[in-house]
Write a protein that holds these residues in place. Structure first.
Motif, PDB file in Angstrom:
ATOM      1  N   ALA A   1       0.843  -1.195   0.000  1.00  0.00           N
ATOM      2  CA  ALA A   1       0.000   0.000   0.000  1.00  0.00           C
ATOM      3  C   ALA A   1       0.876   1.243   0.000  1.00  0.00           C
ATOM      4  CB  ALA A   1      -0.917   0.003   1.218  1.00  0.00           C
ATOM      5  N   VAL A   2       0.501   2.230  -0.783  1.00  0.00           N
ATOM      6  CA  VAL A   2       1.285   3.464  -0.872  1.00  0.00           C
ATOM      7  C   VAL A   2       0.375   4.685  -0.812  1.00  0.00           C
ATOM      8  CG1 VAL A   2       3.267   2.505  -2.102  1.00  0.00           C
ATOM      9  CG2 VAL A   2       1.263   3.242  -3.377  1.00  0.00           C
ATOM     10  N   THR A   3       0.917   5.761  -0.279  1.00  0.00           N
ATOM     11  CA  THR A   3       0.204   7.033  -0.193  1.00  0.00           C
ATOM     12  C   THR A   3       1.173   8.153  -0.554  1.00  0.00           C
ATOM     13  OG1 THR A   3       0.752   7.237   2.162  1.00  0.00           O
ATOM     14  CG2 THR A   3      -1.360   6.202   1.616  1.00  0.00           C
ATOM     15  N   GLY A   4       0.661   9.372  -0.560  1.00  0.00           N
ATOM     16  CA  GLY A   4       1.505  10.543  -0.741  1.00  0.00           C
ATOM     17  C   GLY A   4       2.225  10.586  -2.077  1.00  0.00           C
ATOM     18  N   ALA A   5       3.431  11.182  -2.050  1.00  0.00           N
ATOM     19  CA  ALA A   5       4.207  11.359  -3.277  1.00  0.00           C
ATOM     20  C   ALA A   5       4.575  10.023  -3.904  1.00  0.00           C
ATOM     21  CB  ALA A   5       5.464  12.172  -2.979  1.00  0.00           C
ATOM     22  N   GLU A   6       4.826   9.013  -3.085  1.00  0.00           N
ATOM     23  CA  GLU A   6       5.169   7.695  -3.603  1.00  0.00           C
ATOM     24  C   GLU A   6       4.003   7.107  -4.389  1.00  0.00           C
ATOM     25  OE1 GLU A   6       7.919   4.227  -1.806  1.00  0.00           O
ATOM     26  OE2 GLU A   6       6.121   4.648  -0.641  1.00  0.00           O
ATOM     27  N   LYS A   7       2.802   7.347  -3.895  1.00  0.00           N
ATOM     28  CA  LYS A   7       1.606   6.898  -4.615  1.00  0.00           C
ATOM     29  C   LYS A   7       1.506   7.572  -5.977  1.00  0.00           C
ATOM     30  CE  LYS A   7      -1.832   9.243  -3.910  1.00  0.00           C
ATOM     31  NZ  LYS A   7      -2.430  10.483  -4.458  1.00  0.00           N
ATOM     32  N   ASP A   8       1.817   8.864  -6.035  1.00  0.00           N
ATOM     33  CA  ASP A   8       1.754   9.583  -7.303  1.00  0.00           C
ATOM     34  C   ASP A   8       2.772   9.042  -8.296  1.00  0.00           C
ATOM     35  OD1 ASP A   8      -0.273  11.208  -6.327  1.00  0.00           O
ATOM     36  OD2 ASP A   8       1.122  12.711  -5.565  1.00  0.00           O
ATOM     37  N   THR A   9       3.949   8.682  -7.810  1.00  0.00           N
ATOM     38  CA  THR A   9       4.980   8.109  -8.680  1.00  0.00           C
ATOM     39  C   THR A   9       4.512   6.780  -9.267  1.00  0.00           C
ATOM     40  OG1 THR A   9       6.745   9.171  -7.408  1.00  0.00           O
ATOM     41  CG2 THR A   9       7.353   7.278  -8.772  1.00  0.00           C
ATOM     42  N   ILE A  10       3.901   5.955  -8.428  1.00  0.00           N
ATOM     43  CA  ILE A  10       3.428   4.656  -8.885  1.00  0.00           C
ATOM     44  C   ILE A  10       2.279   4.813  -9.872  1.00  0.00           C
ATOM     45  CG2 ILE A  10       2.170   2.601  -8.119  1.00  0.00           C
ATOM     46  CD1 ILE A  10       4.008   2.543  -5.694  1.00  0.00           C
ATOM     47  N   LEU A  11       1.354   5.726  -9.608  1.00  0.00           N
ATOM     48  CA  LEU A  11       0.245   5.940 -10.525  1.00  0.00           C
ATOM     49  C   LEU A  11       0.746   6.425 -11.881  1.00  0.00           C
ATOM     50  CD1 LEU A  11      -2.463   7.566  -8.219  1.00  0.00           C
ATOM     51  CD2 LEU A  11      -2.453   5.251  -9.149  1.00  0.00           C
ATOM     52  N   ALA A  12       1.759   7.276 -11.874  1.00  0.00           N
ATOM     53  CA  ALA A  12       2.318   7.766 -13.140  1.00  0.00           C
ATOM     54  C   ALA A  12       2.934   6.621 -13.933  1.00  0.00           C
ATOM     55  CB  ALA A  12       3.349   8.855 -12.862  1.00  0.00           C
ATOM     56  N   ALA A  13       3.662   5.732 -13.244  1.00  0.00           N
ATOM     57  CA  ALA A  13       4.274   4.588 -13.925  1.00  0.00           C
ATOM     58  C   ALA A  13       3.207   3.630 -14.432  1.00  0.00           C
ATOM     59  CB  ALA A  13       5.232   3.871 -12.980  1.00  0.00           C
ATOM     60  N   ALA A  14       2.189   3.385 -13.623  1.00  0.00           N
ATOM     61  CA  ALA A  14       1.119   2.471 -14.018  1.00  0.00           C
ATOM     62  C   ALA A  14       0.323   3.021 -15.194  1.00  0.00           C
ATOM     63  CB  ALA A  14       0.198   2.204 -12.839  1.00  0.00           C
TER      64      ALA A  14
END
Length: 290
Positions: free
Chosen positions: A239-252
């Motif tokens: 599970a990820v939140t914050g800036a790390e979540k945004d990085t993962i969403l961009a890659a996905a």
């Protein structure tokens, strides 16, 4: 009598997901609205939710699927948007958020109870198998009611395994569900926004190469595979939140459902599951999924 076996197989899941997410308008088109960040209230109240549970589906689909529609007390309506009619499909689901008045949201919940959303209601078991249950939840006058209906839309009108009363109750519930999801499918003014979650869960399993070769991508988040979600599922969870979540969403956003993700020298298959406003606790929010 012989029960008819349903056609919901693992091989059909990608097509079912794409068909279930389609809306009126150009096939595969997506709304032009920019993603927005959703700030969830401290205790978001789900007034109405229609979801699918069970059925003959793989574990990553069972744990990763999203409700058809969720109506919140502040007037947010979150539903599945259109996705491209291609294979493999995009890695990320297309969740949309519309906004109605809180009064209208509450009316939908009140109407759900009138339509038969009542805990303990017996809607029978039709003569089909491997079909998911439709689970309808409504909160009206401070009380939450939940009804589970197997094969709500797939049962034959004259199914001999159902009584006349059960068939009538099912018809009433189906009409309500179709009306509510029909709103989500047809709403155009104002146009819905792309839902941007506060957190996202990655459901991780060992990667098995298929017939369609896919380029691998380096995983940009916490080391995979993460903690085991539930024993026996073969799924792990990050599970990820914050800036790390945004990085993962961009890659996905630049990947698809069959993309192999590399982490720790291994390849992994990842199913992305955005968390809804009422879903807290990261991976724990999905442990009870069916």
């Amino acid at each position: 009598m012989t029960r008819t076996r349903g056609l919901l197989t693992a091989a059909a899941v990608p097509l079912i997901m794409m068909a279930g997410c389609a809306r009126s308008g150009e096939a595969g088109s997506a709304p032009a609205a920019e993603p927005i960040a959703e700030s969830a209230p401290a205790n978001p109240v789900v007034l109405v939710r229609i979801a699918q549970q069970g059925g003959f589906v793989p574990a990553n689909f069972a744990y990763g699927r999203l409700p058809e529609i969720t109506v919140y007390s502040d007037g947010r309506v979150i539903s599945n948007g259109p996705v491209p009619l291609s294979y493999p499909g995009p890695a990320l689901p297309n969740l949309l958020v519309s906004r109605i008045t809180p009064a209208r949201a509450q009316q939908w919940a009140d109407d759900a109870v009138k339509a038969g959303v009542k805990s303990g209601a017996d809607l029978g078991t039709p003569g089909v198998t491997d079909i998911p249950d439709t689970v309808l939840t409504a909160t009206s006058q401070g009380k939450t009611e939940t009804v589970r209906v197997n094969a709500l839309r797939q049962a034959r009108p004259d199914d001999p395994y159902l009584t006349a009363e059960q068939r009538a109750a099912r018809k009433k519930l189906a009409a309500y569900a179709d009306e509510l999801t029909g709103f989500a499918d047809s709403v155009s003014s104002p146009a819905p926004d792309v839902y941007r979650p506060l957190g996202v869960v990655a459901l991780v399993e060992a990667y098995v190469a298929g017939d369609v070769e896919q380029p691998e991508k380096a995983w940009p988040g916490p080391a995979l595979p993460g903690e085991e979600l539930n024993a026996g599922t073969g799924l792990h969870c990050v599970a990820v939140t914050g800036a790390e979540k945004d990085t993962i969403l961009a890659a996905a956003g630049a990947a698809n459902q069959l993309t192999p993700w590399t982490s720790g020298g291994k390849q992994w298959k990842v199913t992305f599951r955005p968390l809804l406003p009422d879903e807290t606790g990261g991976c724990a929010a999905l442990k009870g999924a069916r």
